[in-house]
Design a protein around this motif. Structure first.
Motif, mmCIF file in Angstrom:
data_model
loop_
_atom_site.group_PDB
_atom_site.id
_atom_site.type_symbol
_atom_site.label_atom_id
_atom_site.label_comp_id
_atom_site.label_asym_id
_atom_site.label_seq_id
_atom_site.Cartn_x
_atom_site.Cartn_y
_atom_site.Cartn_z
ATOM 1 N N SER A 249 1.020 -1.461 -0.265
ATOM 2 C CA SER A 249 -0.194 -0.429 0.146
ATOM 3 C C SER A 249 0.998 1.383 -0.431
ATOM 4 C CB SER A 249 -0.925 0.018 1.178
ATOM 5 O OG SER A 249 -1.772 -1.214 1.629
ATOM 6 N N LEU A 250 1.743 1.290 0.944
ATOM 7 C CA LEU A 250 2.836 2.512 0.638
ATOM 8 C C LEU A 250 3.829 2.756 0.018
ATOM 9 C CD1 LEU A 250 3.867 2.717 3.855
ATOM 10 C CD2 LEU A 250 3.207 4.391 3.014
ATOM 11 N N TYR A 251 4.168 1.856 -1.271
ATOM 12 C CA TYR A 251 4.893 1.853 -2.563
ATOM 13 C C TYR A 251 3.528 2.264 -3.509
ATOM 14 C CZ TYR A 251 9.090 0.032 -0.438
ATOM 15 O OH TYR A 251 10.051 -0.648 -0.175
ATOM 16 N N ALA A 252 2.866 2.026 -3.453
ATOM 17 C CA ALA A 252 1.236 1.885 -4.212
ATOM 18 C C ALA A 252 1.533 3.647 -4.068
ATOM 19 C CB ALA A 252 0.034 1.061 -3.955
ATOM 20 N N ALA A 253 0.828 3.950 -2.924
ATOM 21 C CA ALA A 253 0.941 5.418 -2.769
ATOM 22 C C ALA A 253 2.410 5.893 -2.761
ATOM 23 C CB ALA A 253 0.424 5.176 -0.854
ATOM 24 N N ARG A 254 3.405 6.172 -2.853
ATOM 25 C CA ARG A 254 4.283 6.530 -2.706
ATOM 26 C C ARG A 254 4.337 6.462 -4.767
ATOM 27 N NH1 ARG A 254 10.832 5.357 -1.384
ATOM 28 N NH2 ARG A 254 10.318 3.820 -2.621
ATOM 29 N N GLY A 255 4.465 5.518 -5.365
ATOM 30 C CA GLY A 255 3.908 5.694 -6.672
ATOM 31 C C GLY A 255 2.883 6.534 -7.262
ATOM 32 N N GLY A 256 2.482 7.388 -7.039
ATOM 33 C CA GLY A 256 1.439 8.134 -7.260
ATOM 34 C C GLY A 256 -0.129 7.880 -7.132
ATOM 35 N N ALA A 257 -0.368 6.901 -6.495
ATOM 36 C CA ALA A 257 -1.727 6.258 -6.468
ATOM 37 C C ALA A 257 -2.614 6.796 -5.856
ATOM 38 C CB ALA A 257 -2.286 4.713 -5.775
ATOM 39 N N THR A 258 -3.830 7.129 -6.293
ATOM 40 C CA THR A 258 -4.522 8.465 -5.431
ATOM 41 C C THR A 258 -4.964 7.781 -4.622
ATOM 42 O OG1 THR A 258 -6.803 8.080 -7.497
ATOM 43 C CG2 THR A 258 -5.000 9.650 -7.390
ATOM 44 N N THR A 259 -5.558 6.564 -4.051
ATOM 45 C CA THR A 259 -6.178 6.308 -3.185
ATOM 46 C C THR A 259 -5.893 4.246 -3.340
ATOM 47 O OG1 THR A 259 -8.354 7.065 -3.873
ATOM 48 C CG2 THR A 259 -8.607 4.970 -2.309
ATOM 49 N N VAL A 260 -5.685 3.660 -1.635
ATOM 50 C CA VAL A 260 -5.098 2.639 -2.193
ATOM 51 C C VAL A 260 -5.674 2.424 -0.922
ATOM 52 C CG1 VAL A 260 -2.899 0.947 -0.909
ATOM 53 C CG2 VAL A 260 -2.814 3.757 -2.394
ATOM 54 N N VAL A 261 -6.523 1.051 -0.758
ATOM 55 C CA VAL A 261 -7.218 0.662 -0.252
ATOM 56 C C VAL A 261 -6.495 -1.218 0.649
ATOM 57 C CG1 VAL A 261 -9.433 -1.425 0.229
ATOM 58 C CG2 VAL A 261 -10.218 0.765 -1.368
ATOM 59 N N SER A 262 -6.720 -0.669 1.491
ATOM 60 C CA SER A 262 -5.801 -2.181 2.435
ATOM 61 C C SER A 262 -6.593 -3.556 2.576
ATOM 62 C CB SER A 262 -4.671 -1.562 3.493
ATOM 63 O OG SER A 262 -3.632 -0.755 3.177
ATOM 64 N N LEU A 263 -7.350 -4.091 2.225
ATOM 65 C CA LEU A 263 -7.920 -4.675 3.106
ATOM 66 C C LEU A 263 -7.344 -6.357 3.436
ATOM 67 C CD1 LEU A 263 -10.755 -6.148 2.652
ATOM 68 C CD2 LEU A 263 -10.606 -6.727 -0.189
ATOM 69 N N ASP A 264 -8.250 -6.558 4.983
ATOM 70 C CA ASP A 264 -6.910 -7.608 5.930
ATOM 71 C C ASP A 264 -8.281 -8.325 6.899
ATOM 72 O OD1 ASP A 264 -3.740 -8.216 6.107
ATOM 73 O OD2 ASP A 264 -5.275 -9.410 8.086
ATOM 74 N N ILE A 265 -8.173 -8.805 6.971
ATOM 75 C CA ILE A 265 -9.396 -9.605 8.157
ATOM 76 C C ILE A 265 -8.602 -9.157 9.334
ATOM 77 C CG2 ILE A 265 -8.181 -11.938 8.501
ATOM 78 C CD1 ILE A 265 -11.010 -13.070 8.377
ATOM 79 N N SER A 266 -7.519 -8.787 9.581
ATOM 80 C CA SER A 266 -6.900 -7.875 11.014
ATOM 81 C C SER A 266 -6.895 -6.644 10.854
ATOM 82 C CB SER A 266 -5.746 -8.829 11.152
ATOM 83 O OG SER A 266 -4.968 -8.392 12.179
ATOM 84 N N ALA A 267 -7.767 -6.257 12.474
ATOM 85 C CA ALA A 267 -7.829 -4.984 12.662
ATOM 86 C C ALA A 267 -6.271 -4.961 13.156
ATOM 87 C CB ALA A 267 -8.653 -4.879 13.196
ATOM 88 N N HIS A 268 -5.389 -5.825 14.156
ATOM 89 C CA HIS A 268 -4.267 -5.380 14.761
ATOM 90 C C HIS A 268 -3.377 -4.576 12.849
ATOM 91 C CE1 HIS A 268 -0.478 -5.317 17.101
ATOM 92 N NE2 HIS A 268 -0.734 -6.741 16.363
ATOM 93 N N ALA A 269 -3.194 -6.052 12.319
ATOM 94 C CA ALA A 269 -3.104 -5.612 11.276
ATOM 95 C C ALA A 269 -3.026 -3.850 10.167
ATOM 96 C CB ALA A 269 -2.764 -6.567 9.725
ATOM 97 N N LEU A 270 -4.133 -4.127 10.532
ATOM 98 C CA LEU A 270 -4.573 -3.096 9.937
ATOM 99 C C LEU A 270 -4.318 -1.591 10.815
ATOM 100 C CD1 LEU A 270 -8.189 -3.444 8.436
ATOM 101 C CD2 LEU A 270 -6.081 -3.054 6.986
ATOM 102 N N ARG A 271 -4.483 -1.688 11.849
ATOM 103 C CA ARG A 271 -3.804 -0.530 12.739
ATOM 104 C C ARG A 271 -2.320 -0.234 12.568
ATOM 105 N NH1 ARG A 271 -7.855 -2.837 16.333
ATOM 106 N NH2 ARG A 271 -5.837 -3.688 17.391
ATOM 107 N N SER A 272 -1.803 -1.110 12.362
ATOM 108 C CA SER A 272 -0.474 -0.950 11.586
ATOM 109 C C SER A 272 -0.351 -0.219 10.786
ATOM 110 C CB SER A 272 0.472 -2.072 11.915
ATOM 111 O OG SER A 272 2.094 -2.148 11.132
#
Length: 409
Positions: A249-272
């Protein structure tokens, strides 16, 4: 690092099957219990065991583990050698030399020792800034741990060292007053370490996190995703499925993505992932990218979503942890690809990765291609990739990571 066996005992010697002898000579580092025909006496975990050929000549020497079906992990095959302190020091320096020149100053998170493929069977060593994480997969290393730490202290004098243990040896570790997440050298103010990868900052939970705290093995694929985002049309929307802490997600954002959706079943991972975005908010591209963390089962979400993206990353955890799960995993990889391309705009890019060692690269790539074909979409295959250079894999069981890149029309 010398043999911990009392001098009164004869050297532990094993005779093995012809097939096992052939495997060792061909470079396979594992000797299973079922391959041992005889041995001169019982052995203890951590002993150096000599393997003899059919003429009773020296064939190999390795770490013995009586509590594991993987009875011997080979350290050396060929002419006899003396495994002493000088040998271990040279052995470590050779592995470290293989990493020289691989990384620029903006990367201080990478693998230093990759187990059997670096000649350190059942041992992994990762660097995160000024912290080393030493992960052990066999109790055979416990008697040698003081000597290993002494070698690391000489080469990394200002580093803390954290010990991580695979689940199967945590009980045995207690006999050595060791436990998972123990700081065995230096000081660590927090279990979360901030390190750099290609100029981006990430957090690694070195005490309790998965693997050694981060998925360092996907670095090269993350870099490719960043470059591919720049080739997308004006609406650069990216889906990172099984996102964990948001590396892609971060690499995509630095590459110029306008929106990045991070999809995961773990709330802990998403907070990270959100904390990792905050760590890089000084970068304009990251600050202006909309980051949407979504907690959901990826399989269910993909099957029911009606969104559209220019690039989708599928990087699930291992779907085949044992051979009996291989067929189910292959079907799952195909289903993921088929459902994902329904959300992919024309000319968009699908990146699909697998870390399942029980599924071969050929089987995985075929499953992804067939999944797209079932959707009725056409595609151009851009490339396939395997292990990063710091995660070298020298025998079949070590070759777990593979990824395929496709542009879909």
């Amino acid at each position: 690092m010398s043999q911990p066996t009392p001098s009164a005992l004869p050297r532990l010697r094993l005779k093995v099957t012809p097939a096992a002898q052939k495997g060792l000579r061909a470079g396979h580092p594992w000797l299973y219990e079922s391959s041992v025909k005889s041995q001169n006496r019982p052995g203890e975990a951590g002993e150096l065991a000599v393997v003899l050929d059919r003429q009773d000549r020296f064939l190999a020497i390795g770490l013995y583990d009586p509590g594991s079906p993987l009875r011997v992990r080979a350290l050396h095959v060929g002419a006899p050698v003396t495994i002493d302190g000088a040998w271990w020091a040279a052995h470590l320096d050779a592995a470290l030399a293989r990493r020289e020149g691989l990384f620029e100053a903006d990367t201080d998170g990478y693998r230093l020792l990759n187990g059997e493929s670096d000649g350190w069977p059942g041992l992994v060593l990762d660097r995160y800034a000024q912290v080393l994480v030493l992960k052990l997969y066999t109790a055979a290393w416990f008697p040698h741990l003081p000597q290993v730490l002494a070698l690391l202290a000489e080469r990394f004098p200002d580093f803390a060292v954290v010990l991580r243990l695979s689940r199967n040896i945590q009980q045995a570790a207690r006999n050595h007053r060791l436990h998972d997440g123990l700081v065995v050298q230096g000081e660590l103010k927090s279990g979360t370490v901030i390190f750099r990868e290609s100029g981006l900052h990430f957090e690694a939970d070195v005490i309790q996190g998965q693997k050694t705290g981060f998925f360092l093995d996907q670095r090269e694929n993350r870099r490719r995703v960043e470059a591919l985002v720049q080739t997308l049309p004006a609406e650069k929307r990216v889906l990172n499925a099984f996102s964990f802490s948001g590396g892609f997600s971060l690499y995509a954002a630095r590459g110029g993505a306008t929106t990045v959706v991070s999809l995961d079943i773990s709330a802990h991972a998403l907070r990270s992932s959100e904390r990792n975005f905050a760590l890089n908010h000084d970068l304009q591209a990251v600050a202006t990218c909309r980051h949407d963390p979504i907690q959901a089962d990826v399989f269910e979400w993909l099957a029911n979503a009606d969104d559209q993206f220019g690039l989708i990353v599928l990087d699930p955890p291992s779907l085949a942890r044992r051979e009996s799960e291989r067929a189910t995993a292959i079907r799952a990889y195909g289903r993921l690809a088929e459902d994902a391309v329904a959300l992919l705009g024309r000319g968009g890019v699908l990146v699909s990765a697998s870390c399942s060692a029980h599924v071969s690269a050929e089987e995985f790539f075929a499953a992804v291609r067939q999944g797209i074909e079932r959707s009725g979409r056409s595609f151009t295959e851009l490339e396939t990739t395997a292990h990063a250079p710091d995660h070298l894999a020298t025998f079949p069981e070590a070759q777990y990571l593979k990824a395929i890149y496709l542009r879909v029309y």
